[in-house]
Design an enzyme around this catalytic site. Sequence first.
Site, PDB file in Angstrom:
ATOM      1  N   SER A  34     -34.330 -30.473-100.184  1.00 10.99           N
ATOM      2  CA  SER A  34     -35.494 -31.354-100.040  1.00 10.99           C
ATOM      3  C   SER A  34     -35.915 -31.566 -98.597  1.00 10.99           C
ATOM      4  CB  SER A  34     -35.200 -32.715-100.676  1.00 10.99           C
ATOM      5  OG  SER A  34     -34.023 -33.264-100.112  1.00 10.99           O
ATOM      6  N   ASP A 342     -37.007 -42.975 -97.768  1.00  8.71           N
ATOM      7  CA  ASP A 342     -36.738 -43.420 -99.154  1.00  8.71           C
ATOM      8  C   ASP A 342     -35.257 -43.568 -99.475  1.00  8.71           C
ATOM      9  OD1 ASP A 342     -35.848 -40.852 -99.224  1.00  8.71           O
ATOM     10  OD2 ASP A 342     -37.179 -40.155-100.818  1.00  8.71           O
ATOM     11  N   HIS A 345     -34.200 -39.536 -97.426  1.00  6.83           N
ATOM     12  CA  HIS A 345     -35.070 -38.655 -96.625  1.00  6.83           C
ATOM     13  C   HIS A 345     -35.684 -39.412 -95.460  1.00  6.83           C
ATOM     14  CE1 HIS A 345     -35.032 -36.964-100.790  1.00  6.83           C
ATOM     15  NE2 HIS A 345     -34.544 -35.972-100.078  1.00  6.83           N
TER      16      HIS A 345
END
Length: 353
Positions: A34, A342, A345
């Site tokens: 990610s 978040d 991240h």
Amino acid sequence: MAKLPTIILILTLLSTCNTYSNGCYTSIISFGDSLADTGNLKQQSTHSHVQAPHFLFPPYGETFFHKPTGRCSNGRLIIDFLAESLGLPLIPPSQGSNTSMVTELGQGVNYAVAGSTALDSSFHEARGVVNTMTNASLGVQLGWFKESLPSTCSTVSECKSTIGRSLILMGEIGGNDYNHALSAGKSIDEVEAYVPFVIKAIISTINELIDLGAATFVVPGNLPIGCSAAYLTMFYGSNKVQYDNSTGCIIRLNKFAEYHNTLLQTELNHIRELHPEVNIIYADYYNAAMQCFHSPDKYGFTNGALKACCGGEGPYNYNLSVACADPSSTSCDEPDTYFNWDGLHLTEAFEIL
Ligand SMILES: *[C@@H]1O[C@H](CO)[C@@H](O)[C@H](O)[C@H]1NC(C)=O
Ligand SMILES: *[C@@H]1O[C@H](CO)[C@@H](O)[C@H](O)[C@H]1NC(C)=O
Ligand SMILES: *[C@@H]1O[C@H](CO)[C@@H](O)[C@H](O)[C@H]1NC(C)=O
Ligand SMILES: *[C@@H]1O[C@H](CO)[C@@H](O)[C@H](O)[C@H]1NC(C)=O
């Protein structure tokens, strides 16, 4: 505002390439999770029964794209800034706008998938951990790249020279091998035993790419996971962990990340000895991030570096059952003053430094 090593890395890259006339690298080929996914999991989930991940909804993407793009951030990722600094367009996800794969290399293809691991799913499943997001491990991503080669180049030497002009972004990858296992309740000691296997998977992928002609790699290390809102929340109130008083981070987890990074760098040195013609740049995400945790104000993180901008409240604005973008989550007004987006991240503000 103070500048971090991430930008220095990019400047180093630019200054080391004088081999090719019109810009040094003609494309970026990216593998990872990610931290580099620019839309692959988004494509996979819109074409499957898998529940759409929370990061496909606002406020993801609010800062730069003004809509969710499949990036796990409010804005752009390091890969986006890397592409920009090399004079290349944003690197498209390999899973095309269709279910079909992007087969032409063009100016770059991104195989990174959010949630992916360095080790194949079978390794984790044998230990009772099932990946609910994707089974597109590093080996699967490399397979996609190899399948694409016949439509990019027609002879082995043509392929080698095309790949040789590409910048390979290898990661960050491996973080999820640990994240998923720790979230599933495995002990830190047990998961630490995965590190040599994870490093081996990364190194063997780099070696395969060198055989295919790759000549320049950027290989990021792991972030200081002991500073992430997700882990700080997971261990909150536990007397099993000790905190670094100068940062508020969990010492044991940062040592874990350092162990991964040390082993990775040792193995990268072996590759450099065996292939002196290959340029391998270690991207020290760990120390870049640690500078922010030590001096958040200096880098503009006036809301601190530990608390997430977007999440489900609690001491670090993180709650596993209330993800960012869930209806009951809250999001900060000024994400640029936060390091953590978040929980897991980072905000664009870190990536841009
Ligand atoms: C999607 O793929 C199908 C078959 O591969 C093709 O016919 C169609 O034009 C594609 N659609 C888009 C929007 O690219
Ligand atoms: C990954 O593969 C396993 C079986 O090996 C399956 O149970 C699981 O649903 C797969 N995960 C995804 C996200 O497709
Ligand atoms: C960190 O803070 C705790 C409590 O405030 C204190 O007991 C401990 O000695 C400190 N540790 C160090 C290394 O300063
Ligand atoms: C997380 O959110 C749920 C649902 O709102 C709540 O029941 C739970 O207490 C929260 N957990 C923490 C640690 O705040």
